[in-house]
Write an enzyme that holds these catalytic residues in place. Structure first.
Site, PDB file in Angstrom:
ATOM      1  N   ASP A 245       0.853  -1.182   0.000  1.00  0.00           N
ATOM      2  CA  ASP A 245       0.000   0.000   0.000  1.00  0.00           C
ATOM      3  C   ASP A 245       0.892   1.237   0.000  1.00  0.00           C
ATOM      4  O   ASP A 245       1.687   1.445   0.923  1.00  0.00           O
ATOM      5  CB  ASP A 245      -0.909  -0.013   1.235  1.00  0.00           C
ATOM      6  CG  ASP A 245      -1.988   1.046   1.166  1.00  0.00           C
ATOM      7  OD1 ASP A 245      -2.199   1.622   0.090  1.00  0.00           O
ATOM      8  OD2 ASP A 245      -2.632   1.296   2.209  1.00  0.00           O
TER       9      ASP A 245
ATOM     10  N   GLU B  41      -2.413   0.206  -4.485  1.00  0.00           N
ATOM     11  CA  GLU B  41      -2.289  -0.971  -3.622  1.00  0.00           C
ATOM     12  C   GLU B  41      -2.587  -2.249  -4.397  1.00  0.00           C
ATOM     13  O   GLU B  41      -3.311  -2.242  -5.392  1.00  0.00           O
ATOM     14  CB  GLU B  41      -3.200  -0.866  -2.396  1.00  0.00           C
ATOM     15  CG  GLU B  41      -4.677  -0.871  -2.702  1.00  0.00           C
ATOM     16  CD  GLU B  41      -5.524  -0.944  -1.436  1.00  0.00           C
ATOM     17  OE1 GLU B  41      -5.161  -1.690  -0.506  1.00  0.00           O
ATOM     18  OE2 GLU B  41      -6.555  -0.244  -1.392  1.00  0.00           O
TER      19      GLU B  41
END
Length: 375
Positions: free
Chosen positions: A31, A127
């Site tokens: 992420d 992500e």
């Protein structure tokens, strides 16, 4: 720890071999840290020590797409109305969204993922899940792979990323948030039981504010609470979501990393410059949204005829920012159906003003679909 059992008959006796399923997969969730804002700070270093947000203008009913960590100290977050953000942080620097640039850098980052595995499931521009179970780089260590990916991203883009490593997807996603920003967190298979027991239910992906409040009223705060709870009551109260909670609370997540995620719906929505109150205004907006939806459907699903879409929906967001949706199945795709749904869902406003209208169709599962890319 979840176990699979295999039963063999040896000399007319039953022999049961338990296999720890958690050791079979190595999942990484990467992420990026405040992705859009980080790109803007990278390209303009003078912004680094100032509260920064990327989003729409407050005069045009804009919302924040993301903000840097300094701005978050003032209580700012993604999807917050820009006007509210400016009140909380008067010195906020707001920059417009530069999507072509963000997509370009996202493509660069995802190409780094593919150096390690083809089992990459993009969740958004910033992500993704990676299954590195069979990756031989870094001696096959998912922890080392995650660290190497983070270092490579920084070296080649100047941006930081956080990583979570775990035997299953939902825990990897939770882990990536544990040491943000620019950190990593590993949940080893032997530690899953202890980690899950202490895990607050609100941390589970998909458990929002409303669900959390309902769970708290039932005396359920952590996964251990669910483990000791009556499964049938949980299923009666939450249905499919209850089953998901039950499995996750026991550390079980059998979902694979899916490199080719199929898109399930096509949506068009518009945040209004000024709130509206009359259905005639809503119908006028629907007239503009409908042809946009048709164009988007044709681009997304070129091999599916409009007559094959039989589930449609309408979405409203009110001035108090609550959202409501109304869907209908087994219908013929037409503008009139959307009008009927809009008129019906409008009754839920109860005097509240409308700030957003959206319409959508569900892509039929039995028909071939075009795989959408992030770029």
């Amino acid at each position: 720890m979840p176990l699979f059992c295999t039963i063999f008959f040896i000399n007319n006796k039953v022999a049961i071999f338990y296999i720890n399923a958690m050791t079979l997969k190595k999942i990484i969730h990467i992420d990026m840290d405040c992705f859009y804002a980080s790109i803007e700070m990278r390209d303009n270093p003078s912004l680094k020590d100032k509260p920064l947000a990327v989003g729409g203008n407050s005069r045009q009913r804009g919302v924040l797409t993301t903000c840097n960590y300094l701005a978050r100290q003032f209580g700012l977050h993604s999807a917050m109305p820009t006007a509210q953000a400016v009140k909380l942080c008067p010195n906020l620097i707001l920059v417009p969204v530069n999507m072509p640039l963000y997509k370009q850098i996202s493509k660069q980052i995802h190409s780094i993922f593919h150096r390690y595995t083809d089992l990459v499931e993009p969740l958004s521009l910033d992500e993704a899940y990676l299954d590195v179970t069979h990756c031989h780089q870094c001696s096959g260590s998912a922890t080392w792979i995650a660290e190497e990916i983070r270092k490579t991203i920084f070296k080649e883009t100047g941006l930081t990323a956080s990583a979570g490593v775990a035997p299953v997807k939902f825990l990897a996603k939770i882990a990536s948030d544990c040491n943000k920003p620019n950190g990593s967190f590993v949940i080893n298979p032997q530690d899953v039981d202890d980690f899950v027991k202490k895990l607050p239910l609100k941390k589970i992906p998909g458990v929002g504010k409303v669900t959390t409040e309902r769970l708290l009223k039932m005396g359920l705060k952590t996964c251990e609470d669910v483990q000791n709870f009556d499964q049938s009551v949980l299923l009666n109260q939450f249905g499919k979501m209850g089953m998901r909670l039950w499995y996750f609370a026991h550390g079980v997540d059998e979902r694979d990393v899916q490199p080719n995620r199929e898109r399930k719906s096509v949506t068009v929505e518009k945040t209004l410059l000024k709130n509206i109150t009359h259905i005639e205004q809503g119908l006028a907006i629907l007239e503009k949204l409908y042809p946009i939806l048709i164009t988007r459907i044709k681009n997304t699903c070129p091999n599916i005829a409009l007559s094959d879409f039989h589930k449609v929906g309408v979405k409203l967001k009110f001035d108090d920012f609550t959202v409501t949706t109304l869907e209908k199945s087994a219908v013929e795709f037409s503008k009139d159906i959307f009008k009927q749904l809009l008129i019906k869902i409008w009754q839920r406003s109860n005097g509240r003003e409308i700030r957003l209208i959206g319409i959508q169709v569900t892509i039929p599962e039995q028909c071939p679909q075009k795989q959408m890319t992030l770029w």
